[in-house]
Design an enzyme around this catalytic site. Structure first.
Site, short mmCIF file in Angstrom:
data_model
loop_
_atom_site.label_atom_id
_atom_site.label_comp_id
_atom_site.label_asym_id
_atom_site.label_seq_id
_atom_site.Cartn_x
_atom_site.Cartn_y
_atom_site.Cartn_z
N ASP A 98 7.19 32.08 -45.99
CA ASP A 98 7.15 33.41 -46.25
C ASP A 98 5.69 33.71 -46.09
O ASP A 98 4.90 33.19 -46.78
CB ASP A 98 7.33 33.69 -47.76
N ASP A 199 6.36 39.08 -45.08
CA ASP A 199 6.32 40.34 -46.19
C ASP A 199 6.04 41.60 -45.78
O ASP A 199 4.82 41.71 -45.12
CB ASP A 199 5.57 39.54 -47.11
N GLU A 255 10.09 41.61 -42.72
CA GLU A 255 10.45 42.69 -43.69
C GLU A 255 10.39 44.01 -43.55
O GLU A 255 8.94 44.34 -43.47
CB GLU A 255 10.23 42.27 -45.22
N HIS A 329 15.75 38.38 -53.34
CA HIS A 329 15.14 38.16 -54.49
C HIS A 329 14.47 39.44 -54.94
O HIS A 329 13.98 39.53 -56.17
CB HIS A 329 13.77 37.24 -54.45
N ASP A 330 14.75 40.61 -54.45
CA ASP A 330 14.32 41.93 -54.84
C ASP A 330 15.47 42.80 -55.18
O ASP A 330 15.25 43.86 -55.51
CB ASP A 330 13.53 42.63 -53.61
O1 ISL Z 1 11.67 45.44 -54.36
C1 ISL Z 1 11.60 46.49 -54.16
C2 ISL Z 1 11.95 47.60 -54.74
O2 ISL Z 1 12.90 47.24 -56.00
C3 ISL Z 1 10.74 46.79 -52.73
O3 ISL Z 1 9.88 47.99 -53.11
C4 ISL Z 1 9.77 45.60 -52.78
O4 ISL Z 1 8.56 45.83 -53.27
C5 ISL Z 1 9.45 45.81 -51.11
O5 ISL Z 1 10.60 45.61 -50.47
C6 ISL Z 1 8.31 44.80 -50.66
O6 ISL Z 1 8.93 43.45 -51.14
C7 ISL Z 1 8.02 42.46 -50.79
O7 ISL Z 1 6.91 42.57 -51.08
C8 ISL Z 1 6.36 42.73 -52.47
C9 ISL Z 1 7.14 41.57 -53.45
O8 ISL Z 1 6.99 42.11 -54.74
C10 ISL Z 1 8.55 41.63 -52.78
O9 ISL Z 1 8.99 40.57 -53.75
C11 ISL Z 1 8.50 41.14 -51.55
O10 ISL Z 1 10.04 40.82 -51.07
C12 ISL Z 1 4.98 42.60 -52.74
O11 ISL Z 1 4.76 41.30 -51.79
#
Ligand code: ISL
Ligand code: CA
Length: 563
Positions: A98, A199, A255, A329-330
């Site tokens: 990641d 990310d 992402e 994981h989100d």
């Molecule tokens: O999880 C989200 C909504 O519930 C998204 O807004 C998420 O924050 C967004 O997709 C970005 O995600 C990524 O970056 C974030 C991190 O918290 C997430 O786990 C990651 O997947 C910040 O690094």
């Protein structure tokens, strides 16, 4: 279409903190992953995406990195990493890391320097702005609540953080930042890793004037019009591609928060000048409420889901490449969200959802536990949460009084990212076999019923079903490369589509309801001899595909027939 390995692969995502604890401290770790590599091999996935494993104060579970080139203490050492990588390669598994480079932790050396003075050589590594009339430079709100700006008394300026206060955004306008990032990436590539999941890569280029954004319910402005697919994002990715990615044989996925299909055609273009593919969010946003807030209990509309998936299937065909995902994981657990996690329907609906996704064109991603049909956690109080987003959302709502606290608790229980982050359920021993100690977040009490050991020992389990879906993908190029066509766009119950490739046609029929359904086989396939490749029900061969004109579908039935 060009045939390449990353199009033919299946990716398995590991959230290391919750995968397998090898030393009893309650936190998953690299040695735990190494121990479980054969499990992933057995499932049949080819690539493992590891959520961040780097040094981090863990404000956002590793998405706040304080050192890109060392391993988080709780996860182990660089030697453990090297051993894991070598073992994975021995098994024929690739490892994708990641890459979190929109921001770092505020404890990263670069930020500590940057913070220390206006003249520090690292000052411009981050995004600093003067106060505007004694206040924040603009009205932007951060992703996890509050303003996107934090004031530094010491130097009298604000720094930008699109996420938590402890996640300052890097300044990609600064060439030295880009050089440092590429150098770090090269270091990992030279170590032998096989790819990157990037990310929020869609956010790295910001409109430099940073105008106020449209004001939402929380009174703050949305930065998105000025930070999603910003003016230089493609230039930066092309530079990264030239300087790093193109020099290795990697799998890359960005992402792409907020990215439209037209933009995705650039990020994931088939000339290969940027990334292999992106994660778009359109299907994940369908059950958000007004104001794009995810905190609600809205159910998806199937016609809308089909419309979104179809637009991406057709839109990227021959022009880019899709990623296919329901979970990460989100996101909350898909069986509790688009399926039905009641005991009588859990397995069958989990298999149906898997079929629906895995028969599409693109590279499928499986999030740990999805292959077991793991469910949302029965959260009942805020003390059970660990996620900064959920905790902040509850507090912000309490302050604003937008919905009553009871209702908010229900919304958070349904949508919290922690639903995905409870420990992997390995067996029916204490803590689901995840740890010999006390887990950092509660194990879902349904682990006695839902666990890997039970499913590996049972032929008709969700695990074996995923294994078969993956095997079919390897056997039939039509599943990877076939062109997609939607059937029944308006049906509220059935998601059916065709795939076509080199004279073959694949019919995929999925019922999204517990009510019985009748599906009419398209005229072109009636009276043809089909071959049932997979179904989530026991079905006599001649009832499916052999010259039949209707299929009567049982609750959440999924059938895949090759003609
Ligand atoms: O999880 C989200 C909504 O519930 C998204 O807004 C998420 O924050 C967004 O997709 C970005 O995600 C990524 O970056 C974030 C991190 O918290 C997430 O786990 C990651 O997947 C910040 O690094
Ligand atoms: Ca541990």
């Amino acid at each position: 279409m060009k045939r390449v390995w990353w199009k033919e692969s299946v990716v398995y995502q590991i959230y290391p903190r919750s995968f397998k604890d090898s030393n009893g401290d309650g936190i998953g770790d690299l040695n735990g992953i190494t121990e479980k590599l054969p499990y992933i091999k057995e499932l049949g996935a080819d690539v493992i995406w590891l959520s961040p494993i780097y040094q981090s104060p863990n404000v956002d579970n590793g998405y706040d990195i304080s050192d890109y080139q060392s391993i988080m203490d709780e996860f182990g050492t660089m030697e453990d990493f090297d051993r894991m990588l070598a073992r994975a390669h021995e098994l024929g598994l690739k490892i994708m890391l990641d890459l979190v480079v929109n921001h770092t932790s505020d404890e990263h050396r670069w930020f500590v320097e940057s913070y220390s003075g206006r003249d520090n050589p690292y000052r411009d590594f981050y995004i600093w702005r003067e106060p505007k009339e004694g206040k924040e430079p603009n009205n932007w709100g951060a992703n996890f609540g509050g303003s996107a700006w934090t004031f530094a008394e010491e130097t009298g300026m604000y720094y930008l953080h699109l996420f938590a206060e402890k996640q300052p955004d890097l300044n990609w306008e600064n060439e030295a930042v880009r050089d440092a990032v590429y150098e770090m990436m090269t270091w990992w590539c030279d170590k032998g890793i096989d790819g990157f999941r990037m990310d929020v890569i869609s956010l790295i280029s910001k409109v430099q004037e940073m105008p106020d954004g449209p004001v939402g319910a929380n009174g703050l402005g949305a930065p998105y019009p000025y930070v999603v697919s910003g003016p230089r994002v493609h230039e930066f990715l092309q530079e990264m591609n030239e300087r790093v990615l193109s020099r290795y044989d990697l799998i890359t996925i960005g992402e792409a928060f907020g990215v439209t299909l037209d933009e995705a055609k650039k990020y994931a273009n088939s000339e290969g000048t940027e990334l292999n593919m992106v994660f778009h969010f359109e299907h994940m946003g369908l059950d958000s409420g007004e104001d794009f807030s995810k905190w609600c209990d809205k159910k998806i509309s199937l016609p809308e889901l089909k419309q979104v998936m179809t637009r991406w299937q057709k839109g990227l065909d021959g022009k880019g490449w899709n990623s296919l995902y329901w979970c990460n994981h989100d996101q909350p657990r898909i069986v509790s969200r688009f399926g039905n996690d009641a005991p009588e329907y859990r397995e069958v609906s989990a298999k149906m959802l898997a079929t629906c996704l895995h028969m599409m064109q693109g590279t499928p991603y499986i999030f740990q536990g999805e292959e077991l049909g793991m469910t949302n956690y029965p959260f009942s109080s805020m003390e059970e949460y660990r996620d900064v987003e959920s905790i902040q959302a509850f507090e912000d709502n309490a302050a604003s009084g937008t919905v009553d606290p009871e209702t908010m608790l229900r919304y958070i229980a349904y949508k919290s990212r922690d639903n995905a982050r409870t420990p992997m359920q390995w067996d029916d021993t204490a803590q689901g076999g995840f740890t010999a100690g006390t887990p950092w977040i509660g194990v879902n009490p349904n682990y006695r019923l839902i666990n890997a050991a039970e499913q590996m020992g049972r032929e008709d389990s969700v695990f074996h079903y995923y294994q078969k879906l993956i095997r079919l993908r390897k056997e039939y190029p039509i599943i990877v490369y076939g062109a997609y066509d939607l059937l029944l766009p308006d049906s509220e119950e059935i998601y059916a589509y065709l795939r076509r490739y080199e004279g073959q046609t694949l019919l995929v029929v999925c019922s999204f309801t517990e009510k019985k359904q009748i599906f009419e086989v398209p005229g072109e396939l009636v009276n043809k001899d089909g071959n049932l490749l997979i179904s989530n029900y026991e079905t006599a061969d001649d009832e499916r595909g052999k010259g039949v004109s209707v299929l009567s579908l049982r609750p959440y039935e999924a059938d895949v027939i090759l003609f």
